[in-house]
Write a protein that holds these residues in place. Sequence first.
Motif, PDB file in Angstrom:
ATOM      1  N   GLN A 295       0.843  -1.189   0.000  1.00 10.04           N
ATOM      2  CA  GLN A 295       0.000   0.000   0.000  1.00 10.04           C
ATOM      3  C   GLN A 295       0.880   1.241   0.000  1.00 10.04           C
ATOM      4  O   GLN A 295       2.048   1.199   0.394  1.00 10.04           O
ATOM      5  CB  GLN A 295      -0.913   0.021   1.237  1.00 10.04           C
ATOM      6  CG  GLN A 295      -1.900  -1.142   1.293  1.00 10.04           C
ATOM      7  CD  GLN A 295      -2.478  -1.332   2.683  1.00 10.04           C
ATOM      8  OE1 GLN A 295      -3.438  -0.688   3.041  1.00 10.04           O
ATOM      9  NE2 GLN A 295      -1.883  -2.231   3.462  1.00 10.04           N
ATOM     10  N   GLU A 296       0.301   2.339  -0.409  1.00 13.77           N
ATOM     11  CA  GLU A 296       1.012   3.600  -0.343  1.00 13.77           C
ATOM     12  C   GLU A 296       1.355   3.899   1.112  1.00 13.77           C
ATOM     13  O   GLU A 296       0.518   3.737   2.005  1.00 13.77           O
ATOM     14  CB  GLU A 296       0.128   4.716  -0.904  1.00 13.77           C
ATOM     15  CG  GLU A 296       0.780   6.082  -0.917  1.00 13.77           C
ATOM     16  CD  GLU A 296      -0.151   7.157  -1.453  1.00 13.77           C
ATOM     17  OE1 GLU A 296       0.025   8.335  -1.085  1.00 13.77           O
ATOM     18  OE2 GLU A 296      -1.067   6.795  -2.230  1.00 13.77           O
ATOM     19  N   PRO A 297       2.602   4.291   1.399  1.00 14.07           N
ATOM     20  CA  PRO A 297       3.000   4.533   2.787  1.00 14.07           C
ATOM     21  C   PRO A 297       2.065   5.505   3.501  1.00 14.07           C
ATOM     22  O   PRO A 297       1.553   6.457   2.906  1.00 14.07           O
ATOM     23  CB  PRO A 297       4.404   5.130   2.637  1.00 14.07           C
ATOM     24  CG  PRO A 297       4.904   4.597   1.339  1.00 14.07           C
ATOM     25  CD  PRO A 297       3.704   4.534   0.451  1.00 14.07           C
ATOM     26  N   LEU A 298       1.850   5.239   4.792  1.00 15.68           N
ATOM     27  CA  LEU A 298       0.988   6.098   5.588  1.00 15.68           C
ATOM     28  C   LEU A 298       1.739   7.356   6.007  1.00 15.68           C
ATOM     29  O   LEU A 298       2.943   7.309   6.295  1.00 15.68           O
ATOM     30  CB  LEU A 298       0.491   5.363   6.837  1.00 15.68           C
ATOM     31  CG  LEU A 298      -0.764   4.492   6.687  1.00 15.68           C
ATOM     32  CD1 LEU A 298      -0.519   3.329   5.737  1.00 15.68           C
ATOM     33  CD2 LEU A 298      -1.213   3.976   8.057  1.00 15.68           C
ATOM     34  N   SER A 299       1.017   8.457   6.075  1.00 19.22           N
ATOM     35  CA  SER A 299       1.593   9.682   6.615  1.00 19.22           C
ATOM     36  C   SER A 299       1.679   9.550   8.130  1.00 19.22           C
ATOM     37  O   SER A 299       1.122   8.614   8.725  1.00 19.22           O
ATOM     38  CB  SER A 299       0.720  10.877   6.251  1.00 19.22           C
ATOM     39  OG  SER A 299      -0.537  10.789   6.919  1.00 19.22           O
ATOM     40  N   ALA A 300       2.344  10.475   8.770  1.00 16.22           N
ATOM     41  CA  ALA A 300       2.449  10.456  10.230  1.00 16.22           C
ATOM     42  C   ALA A 300       1.063  10.531  10.863  1.00 16.22           C
ATOM     43  O   ALA A 300       0.776   9.838  11.847  1.00 16.22           O
ATOM     44  CB  ALA A 300       3.328  11.603  10.712  1.00 16.22           C
ATOM     45  N   ASP A 301       0.201  11.370  10.317  1.00 20.79           N
ATOM     46  CA  ASP A 301      -1.159  11.489  10.854  1.00 20.79           C
ATOM     47  C   ASP A 301      -1.942  10.198  10.657  1.00 20.79           C
ATOM     48  O   ASP A 301      -2.704   9.787  11.537  1.00 20.79           O
ATOM     49  CB  ASP A 301      -1.898  12.649  10.168  1.00 20.79           C
ATOM     50  CG  ASP A 301      -1.407  14.013  10.637  1.00 20.79           C
ATOM     51  OD1 ASP A 301      -0.716  14.072  11.673  1.00 20.79           O
ATOM     52  OD2 ASP A 301      -1.713  15.010   9.955  1.00 20.79           O
ATOM     53  N   GLU A 302      -1.752   9.549   9.513  1.00 14.21           N
ATOM     54  CA  GLU A 302      -2.458   8.287   9.266  1.00 14.21           C
ATOM     55  C   GLU A 302      -1.948   7.188  10.190  1.00 14.21           C
ATOM     56  O   GLU A 302      -2.734   6.359  10.673  1.00 14.21           O
ATOM     57  CB  GLU A 302      -2.292   7.875   7.803  1.00 14.21           C
ATOM     58  CG  GLU A 302      -3.106   8.718   6.840  1.00 14.21           C
ATOM     59  CD  GLU A 302      -2.897   8.308   5.404  1.00 14.21           C
ATOM     60  OE1 GLU A 302      -3.864   8.385   4.611  1.00 14.21           O
ATOM     61  OE2 GLU A 302      -1.757   7.920   5.044  1.00 14.21           O
ATOM     62  N   GLU A 303      -0.656   7.157  10.455  1.00 13.36           N
ATOM     63  CA  GLU A 303      -0.121   6.165  11.392  1.00 13.36           C
ATOM     64  C   GLU A 303      -0.712   6.373  12.782  1.00 13.36           C
ATOM     65  O   GLU A 303      -1.055   5.411  13.469  1.00 13.36           O
ATOM     66  CB  GLU A 303       1.407   6.247  11.449  1.00 13.36           C
ATOM     67  CG  GLU A 303       2.103   5.553  10.306  1.00 13.36           C
ATOM     68  CD  GLU A 303       3.553   5.217  10.637  1.00 13.36           C
ATOM     69  OE1 GLU A 303       4.010   5.506  11.770  1.00 13.36           O
ATOM     70  OE2 GLU A 303       4.231   4.647   9.760  1.00 13.36           O
ATOM     71  N   ALA A 304      -0.820   7.618  13.196  1.00 11.13           N
ATOM     72  CA  ALA A 304      -1.395   7.914  14.514  1.00 11.13           C
ATOM     73  C   ALA A 304      -2.850   7.483  14.563  1.00 11.13           C
ATOM     74  O   ALA A 304      -3.316   6.943  15.584  1.00 11.13           O
ATOM     75  CB  ALA A 304      -1.267   9.409  14.817  1.00 11.13           C
ATOM     76  N   GLU A 305      -3.578   7.700  13.472  1.00  9.33           N
ATOM     77  CA  GLU A 305      -4.984   7.307  13.427  1.00  9.33           C
ATOM     78  C   GLU A 305      -5.113   5.789  13.440  1.00  9.33           C
ATOM     79  O   GLU A 305      -5.959   5.232  14.155  1.00  9.33           O
ATOM     80  CB  GLU A 305      -5.649   7.879  12.184  1.00  9.33           C
ATOM     81  CG  GLU A 305      -7.147   7.624  12.124  1.00  9.33           C
ATOM     82  CD  GLU A 305      -7.793   8.201  10.875  1.00  9.33           C
ATOM     83  OE1 GLU A 305      -9.032   8.128  10.786  1.00  9.33           O
ATOM     84  OE2 GLU A 305      -7.067   8.716   9.990  1.00  9.33           O
TER      85      GLU A 305
END
Length: 309
Positions: free
Chosen positions: A68-78
């Motif tokens: 998958q497309e790498p997660l952003s920092a905000d997406e990782e936190a979510e």
Amino acid sequence: MILLSKAPHDFFLALDVEEYFLREHDPEEIYEGGFARPLNLAERDVLAVCRFNEDVEAPAFEVTFPNQEPLSADEEAEAARLLQRIFGTEIDLAALYVQAEHDALLGPMIQEYYGFKRISGASIYEDAFRDIIKSRISHKPTAKRMEQDVRRTWGTRFEWRGRDYYSFPRPERLVGVAPTEWREFGISGRKAEYIIGMAEGIVDGSLDLDLLENMAPDSFYEAVQKIRGIGPSTAQTLMLSRGRTDAVFPTHLVKGEEKGMKRWICRSYGVSPEIDDEEFKALTVAWSGFEAPALEMLYYRYVMSQLKK
């Protein structure tokens, strides 16, 4: 990404509880290769693959998002927040173990099922979605198939290690769906209306899941029953699935007979469910503040007794 959990936590104990998992899951594959779980993030759906480190006293999950497309920092936190709820990583069992050590019912279970934590949905929406579909269906594999059919139709498909996984439909995808479309899955129009109505409330902002998630147990029990399709039994189940340890067990009389969780708890202690509130409070003093994980441990004992038959 590494997701830490409060000790003790033995994730593998939960593999015995078939009800915790989606139809796609195979406990043996989870043990060997990890727990794959679709997640609804704010802007997209992703598949998280979680591998437990097998350390009950320093528990942690290695979380990856393959292909998958790498997660952003905000997406990782979510994603971490959603997985914390699913695994119960913030549930502090150590405090419960101290106060329940000498309880006649919980004491022995603490030792036998050391580190057991429940698995929940990623949100009240997911838990209610499943509970509404399986309501009044005695054959649980059929209910799982129905739920999977809905996720397959309106959720996002992921493939991992030769197996397909389907996310829960994002609420906005269910807005405008006709309840009659659910009949091909064997789901009544009434149940479809309940779930679609819940999705519409989330989308238009009239249903605040974060507010419900953080409500005190008494307030939650009353508020969640205002959602069409959720009665006392489902309200109790949803309360126990939250990321909180505290819960209440309100009296639920049907034709004058106690039918709520209170009945099961009392009988487990060998006393009559007809005891008053003060007597019940004294009976469960060791549960205080940790009613949810204590009840789940009692449920786990029941599951294990059924597996031994």
